[in-house]
Structures are given as C-alpha cells and as structure tokens.
Design an enzyme around this catalytic site. Structure first.
Site, PDB file in Angstrom:
ATOM      1  N   CYS A 190     -79.665 -14.946  72.665  1.00  0.00           N
ATOM      2  CA  CYS A 190     -79.755 -16.176  71.879  1.00  0.00           C
ATOM      3  C   CYS A 190     -80.337 -15.878  70.489  1.00  0.00           C
ATOM      4  O   CYS A 190     -81.545 -15.642  70.364  1.00  0.00           O
ATOM      5  CB  CYS A 190     -80.627 -17.188  72.626  1.00  0.00           C
ATOM      6  SG  CYS A 190     -80.884 -18.722  71.732  1.00  0.00           S
TER       7      CYS A 190
ATOM      8  N   CYS B 285     -82.674 -18.583  69.007  1.00  0.00           N
ATOM      9  CA  CYS B 285     -83.994 -18.587  69.655  1.00  0.00           C
ATOM     10  C   CYS B 285     -84.863 -17.429  69.188  1.00  0.00           C
ATOM     11  O   CYS B 285     -86.049 -17.596  68.958  1.00  0.00           O
ATOM     12  CB  CYS B 285     -83.846 -18.475  71.169  1.00  0.00           C
ATOM     13  SG  CYS B 285     -82.499 -19.407  71.858  1.00  0.00           S
ATOM     14  N   ASP B 286     -84.287 -16.248  69.101  1.00  0.00           N
ATOM     15  CA  ASP B 286     -85.113 -15.044  68.932  1.00  0.00           C
ATOM     16  C   ASP B 286     -84.985 -14.367  67.578  1.00  0.00           C
ATOM     17  O   ASP B 286     -85.743 -13.441  67.285  1.00  0.00           O
ATOM     18  CB  ASP B 286     -84.757 -14.024  70.036  1.00  0.00           C
ATOM     19  CG  ASP B 286     -85.109 -14.560  71.422  1.00  0.00           C
ATOM     20  OD1 ASP B 286     -86.035 -15.380  71.505  1.00  0.00           O
ATOM     21  OD2 ASP B 286     -84.459 -14.161  72.405  1.00  0.00           O
TER      22      ASP B 286
HETATM   23  C1  LIG Z   1     -84.000 -15.414  75.846  1.00  0.00           C
HETATM   24  C2  LIG Z   1     -83.815 -16.870  75.516  1.00  0.00           C
HETATM   25  C3  LIG Z   1     -84.584 -17.413  74.511  1.00  0.00           C
HETATM   26  C4  LIG Z   1     -84.439 -18.758  74.204  1.00  0.00           C
HETATM   27  N1  LIG Z   1     -85.231 -19.279  73.218  1.00  0.00           N
HETATM   28  C5  LIG Z   1     -85.124 -20.593  72.897  1.00  0.00           C
HETATM   29  C6  LIG Z   1     -85.943 -21.143  71.861  1.00  0.00           C
HETATM   30  O1  LIG Z   1     -86.736 -20.453  71.233  1.00  0.00           O
HETATM   31  N2  LIG Z   1     -85.788 -22.463  71.609  1.00  0.00           N
HETATM   32  C7  LIG Z   1     -84.904 -23.264  72.267  1.00  0.00           C
HETATM   33  O2  LIG Z   1     -84.849 -24.456  72.008  1.00  0.00           O
HETATM   34  N3  LIG Z   1     -84.108 -22.749  73.239  1.00  0.00           N
HETATM   35  C8  LIG Z   1     -84.188 -21.438  73.551  1.00  0.00           C
HETATM   36  N4  LIG Z   1     -83.376 -20.909  74.510  1.00  0.00           N
HETATM   37  C9  LIG Z   1     -82.370 -21.772  75.153  1.00  0.00           C
HETATM   38  C10 LIG Z   1     -83.045 -22.696  76.170  1.00  0.00           C
HETATM   39  O3  LIG Z   1     -83.902 -21.937  76.994  1.00  0.00           O
HETATM   40  C11 LIG Z   1     -81.978 -23.405  76.989  1.00  0.00           C
HETATM   41  O4  LIG Z   1     -81.132 -24.120  76.129  1.00  0.00           O
HETATM   42  C12 LIG Z   1     -82.609 -24.358  78.002  1.00  0.00           C
HETATM   43  O5  LIG Z   1     -83.441 -23.669  78.890  1.00  0.00           O
HETATM   44  C13 LIG Z   1     -81.517 -25.087  78.779  1.00  0.00           C
HETATM   45  O6  LIG Z   1     -82.104 -25.848  79.779  1.00  0.00           O
HETATM   46  P1  LIG Z   1     -81.292 -26.295  81.075  1.00  0.00           P
HETATM   47  O7  LIG Z   1     -82.261 -27.037  81.913  1.00  0.00           O
HETATM   48  O8  LIG Z   1     -80.040 -26.938  80.682  1.00  0.00           O
HETATM   49  O9  LIG Z   1     -80.833 -24.937  81.772  1.00  0.00           O
HETATM   50  P2  LIG Z   1     -81.680 -23.711  82.309  1.00  0.00           P
HETATM   51  O10 LIG Z   1     -82.925 -23.522  81.554  1.00  0.00           O
HETATM   52  O11 LIG Z   1     -80.715 -22.586  82.359  1.00  0.00           O
HETATM   53  O12 LIG Z   1     -82.068 -24.129  83.783  1.00  0.00           O
HETATM   54  C14 LIG Z   1     -81.110 -24.190  84.803  1.00  0.00           C
HETATM   55  C15 LIG Z   1     -81.808 -24.021  86.144  1.00  0.00           C
HETATM   56  O13 LIG Z   1     -80.889 -24.280  87.181  1.00  0.00           O
HETATM   57  C16 LIG Z   1     -81.114 -23.366  88.238  1.00  0.00           C
HETATM   58  N5  LIG Z   1     -79.906 -23.256  89.044  1.00  0.00           N
HETATM   59  C17 LIG Z   1     -78.706 -22.726  88.675  1.00  0.00           C
HETATM   60  N6  LIG Z   1     -77.822 -22.802  89.693  1.00  0.00           N
HETATM   61  C18 LIG Z   1     -78.477 -23.403  90.718  1.00  0.00           C
HETATM   62  C19 LIG Z   1     -78.114 -23.735  92.060  1.00  0.00           C
HETATM   63  N7  LIG Z   1     -76.886 -23.498  92.534  1.00  0.00           N
HETATM   64  N8  LIG Z   1     -79.045 -24.311  92.861  1.00  0.00           N
HETATM   65  C20 LIG Z   1     -80.293 -24.578  92.395  1.00  0.00           C
HETATM   66  N9  LIG Z   1     -80.686 -24.261  91.147  1.00  0.00           N
HETATM   67  C21 LIG Z   1     -79.802 -23.698  90.310  1.00  0.00           C
HETATM   68  C22 LIG Z   1     -81.486 -22.084  87.511  1.00  0.00           C
HETATM   69  O14 LIG Z   1     -82.198 -21.201  88.372  1.00  0.00           O
HETATM   70  C23 LIG Z   1     -82.346 -22.621  86.374  1.00  0.00           C
HETATM   71  O15 LIG Z   1     -83.713 -22.678  86.728  1.00  0.00           O
HETATM   72  C24 LIG Z   1     -83.499 -19.562  74.891  1.00  0.00           C
HETATM   73  C25 LIG Z   1     -82.734 -19.005  75.915  1.00  0.00           C
HETATM   74  C26 LIG Z   1     -82.885 -17.679  76.228  1.00  0.00           C
HETATM   75  C27 LIG Z   1     -82.068 -17.079  77.327  1.00  0.00           C
END
Ligand SMILES: Cc1cc2nc3c(=O)[nH]c(=O)nc-3n(C[C@H](O)[C@H](O)[C@H](O)COP(=O)(O)OP(=O)(O)OC[C@H]3O[C@@H](n4cnc5c(N)ncnc54)[C@H](O)[C@@H]3O)c2cc1C
Length: 331
Positions: A138, A141-142
């Site tokens: 990302c 993000c980084d």
């Molecule tokens: C390295 C990195 C750095 C980042 N830095 C930033 C930043 O600085 N600022 C920013 O705004 N965003 C940042 N992001 C992006 C941000 O983290 C994501 O946009 C955000 O976490 C999305 O949230 P979400 O809840 O949609 O998905 P996710 O955070 O991906 O959460 C999804 C969850 O669903 C769970 N899951 C998946 N499949 C299943 C299943 N079948 N059964 C049960 N559970 C399941 C997963 O284990 C996970 O815990 C970064 C991402 C990464 C990878």
C-alpha cells in the site's frame, strides 16, 4: 455441527469496517456478532503506524485495532475470534445461514460482509519476514515512511505504475521491476512514468529474494533477469508489491453483483444486489481502500441494516428472490 445461534446481524470480519459496523449495530441494541478468522483488527495489524486517521497524528495499527475492538464491545457486540466463515446462504424464509469452519452455525436476517481482500504475494524468501518493515502492499499508507530513500515497486499493471509515480513524492529514486519487456498499464499512466526522472524501469526481471539486516529492515532485493538469467542485487530500503489484490468474497453462495475484479457492488446504503446482504470496506467496489472509508462504510451498513430489519418486521422487505450462483464467478 453445533446448534444454530440466532442474531439480528452477523458481521463477517473484524477489521475497521466490521468493528465499526459492530459498534453502530450494538449501540442500536441489535443482537450482533462479529465472526473473525484470526484476531480482531484486520489489516491494521499489518500496519506499523497510521498517520491519516483523523484525530490521531500517529498511532500504531495494533493500538488503533485495540481501540476499535473495545469500543465495539462496549456497546454490546459479541466478537468471536478464530471463527472462519465458510458459507453464507440465504434461505427461502429470508434468513441467512452462516457456516463456520469451527462447526458453529449462525442465523440472522441481515449479514454485513467486511472480509477485506488479500494482496497477491510474490512468494519469495524475506517477503513475510519483512512485511510491514520495508515490504508493503500500500503506497498511500506507507510511502511517507520512505522520504529520501530508494525503493522498488514490483508489477507492471495500473496499480504498480500509478503507485510508482505516487512514491516519487517521497522517495529519491523508484525502480519499477517488471517481469516483461513492456508494461500492461494504460498508455497514459505509462507516459507519466516514462516522463518521471525519478523512475527507472527494470525490464524482464523477477525478484527472487528480499534481503534485510536481520533486525527487521530491508536493504536490498535479489533480482534475476529472465532473458539473460543473470542475478544481481538492487539496493533499496522499501519494496512495494502490486501484482494483484483479491477480495475475500468466495463465501457467499448466491449471485451478487460485482465488478470485473470481484469486488462487491453496493448501493449508497452498502446493500448488495442480494436483499439483506450488506458489504463494507475493502471488499466493496469503490475508489479507495483506507481505514477512514472502511469505518464510514461500516457505519452506513449498520444503520441501513437496522432499517432493513425494521422494514422486514413490517413485512416490507425480506422476500427478495435469491439467484444461486451457477459456475463463473460466485461471490
Ligand atoms: C501494510 C498496510 C498498511 C496500511 N496503512 C494504512 C494507512 O496508513 N492508512 C489507512 O487509512 N489505511 C491503511 N491501510 C489500508 C487499511 O488497513 C484497509 O483499508 C482497512 O483495514 C480495510 O478495512 P476492512 O475492515 O475493510 O478490511 P480488513 O482490514 O482487511 O479486515 C477484514 C477482516 O476480515 C477477516 N476475514 C476475511 N475472511 C474471513 C472469513 N471467511 N471469516 C471470518 N473473517 C474473515 C480478516 O481476517 C480480517 O480481519 C494499510 C493496509 C496495509 C496492508
């Protein structure tokens, strides 16, 4: 299989979207459970520092995850870690059946899918070891952590090319490492990259190893030219990998509208084409994927799900037909 457990709302995934949806659903006094295959936090747990979540100029990803979780619990949401959802099915009575790998079955008239997505990995030595410590998926993000550094971007599609250009805001030099002799990205993006003096494309080359100092910092990439088979080392402190991202949508056993990449399409209320099934966060087709957008989506999804449940109790919703997926892309 353990007997069914009934809730008003089942939320799949405990990342920022799922935990925010849980906060709002719990606060609305709905019986809410969040099913999470690992520990709560989602991608926040892979993020060393967040510097763009309003109100926090700098916060550890794991600390923000802890705050999201305790806030959701405070309002009564039940959070079940290590519970992996394997199937979400809508029955003829309009109630969803949610199956888990652990054998517990859940039933609820509304489901919010917040299962995020998974970046495609290179699968080379050092990638897992240095993830979040030089290896990133990302740039938004980084990127800011690499001010004045030399970094490498891997890939040749739109994401790799666009993010290479973006990274030159911070990095002194960006190497774009691509397996082929031409980029797949759109011409306009390619032109931007070729015109940027800070970017150098390394053609016909694969990364074979990410090498660090053993203390958690990347210092070079081992590369192999796929035409000449020569190996060499490229000094770089960061490597950004953009070789694809797959939404985690394979659990829904019905046809749900999605874009070409498989991201779930929703209306403005986060409802998918399957009545009662909502999607929020990174799993949803949208412009950007950030913590703020995930939290915003989670908020809307929970409030819309509550309205759906009310309409259902009044007999106005819930009877929508289910089209069962038959081959092709089932989400
Ligand atoms: C390295 C990195 C750095 C980042 N830095 C930033 C930043 O600085 N600022 C920013 O705004 N965003 C940042 N992001 C992006 C941000 O983290 C994501 O946009 C955000 O976490 C999305 O949230 P979400 O809840 O949609 O998905 P996710 O955070 O991906 O959460 C999804 C969850 O669903 C769970 N899951 C998946 N499949 C299943 C299943 N079948 N059964 C049960 N559970 C399941 C997963 O284990 C996970 O815990 C970064 C991402 C990464 C990878």
């Amino acid at each position: 299989m353990e007997s069914s457990t009934d809730y008003d709302i089942v939320i799949v995934g405990a990342g920022p979207a799922g935990l925010t949806a849980a906060l709002y659903a719990g606060r609305s006094m709905l019986r809410t459970v969040v099913l999470e295959l690992g520990v709560p936090g989602g991608e926040l747990l892979k993020t060393e520092a967040i510097e763009d979540y309003p109100g926090f100029e700098h916060i550890d990803g794991s600390k923000l995850a802890e705050l999201f979780e305790s806030h959701a619990r405070k309002f009564g949401a039940e959070i079940r870690p290590f519970t992996s959802v394997t199937a979400v099915r809508k029955g003829s009575d309009g109630v969803f059946d949610i199956e888990t790998e652990e054998g517990v079955r859940f039933r609820a008239p509304a489901v919010i899918v917040t299962s995020g997505g998974t970046p495609v990995r290179l699968g080379v030595p050092g990638e897992a070891e240095y993830a979040g410590k030089g290896v990133s998926y990302c740039a938004i993000c980084d990127g800011a952590f690499f001010k004045g550094h030399t970094v490498a971007v891997v890939g040749g599609g739109d994401a790799a090319v666009e993010e290479s250009d973006f990274l030159t805001r911070y990095a002194e030099k960006v190497y774009l490492v691509h397996r082929r002799g031409e980029l797949r990205a759109s011409k306009i993006l390619q032109e931007r990259v070729f015109a940027n003096p800070k970017i150098e494309v390394v053609w016909d080359t694969a990364v074979t190893e990410i090498v660090g100092d053993g203390n958690g910092l990347v210092h070079n990439l081992r590369l192999r030219n796929l035409k000449t088979h020569t190996q060499w080392d490229l000094a770089a402190t960061g490597i950004f990998i953009f070789i694809g991202f797959r939404p985690n949508t394979g659990i829904v056993e019905a046809h749900v509208d999605h874009d070409d990449m498989g991201y779930l399409r929703t209306d403005a209320n986060m409802e998918t084409s399957l009545g009662g099934l909502f999607a929020a966060g990174d799993v949803r087709a949208q412009l950007t994927r950030q913590v703020t957008t995930a939290a915003g989506d989670g908020t809307t999804a929970a409030i819309a799900a509550e309205k759906y449940l009310t309409a259902r109790r009044m007999g106005q919703r819930g009877g929508e037909p289910v089209i069962v997926a038959t081959g092709g892309y089932a989400v």
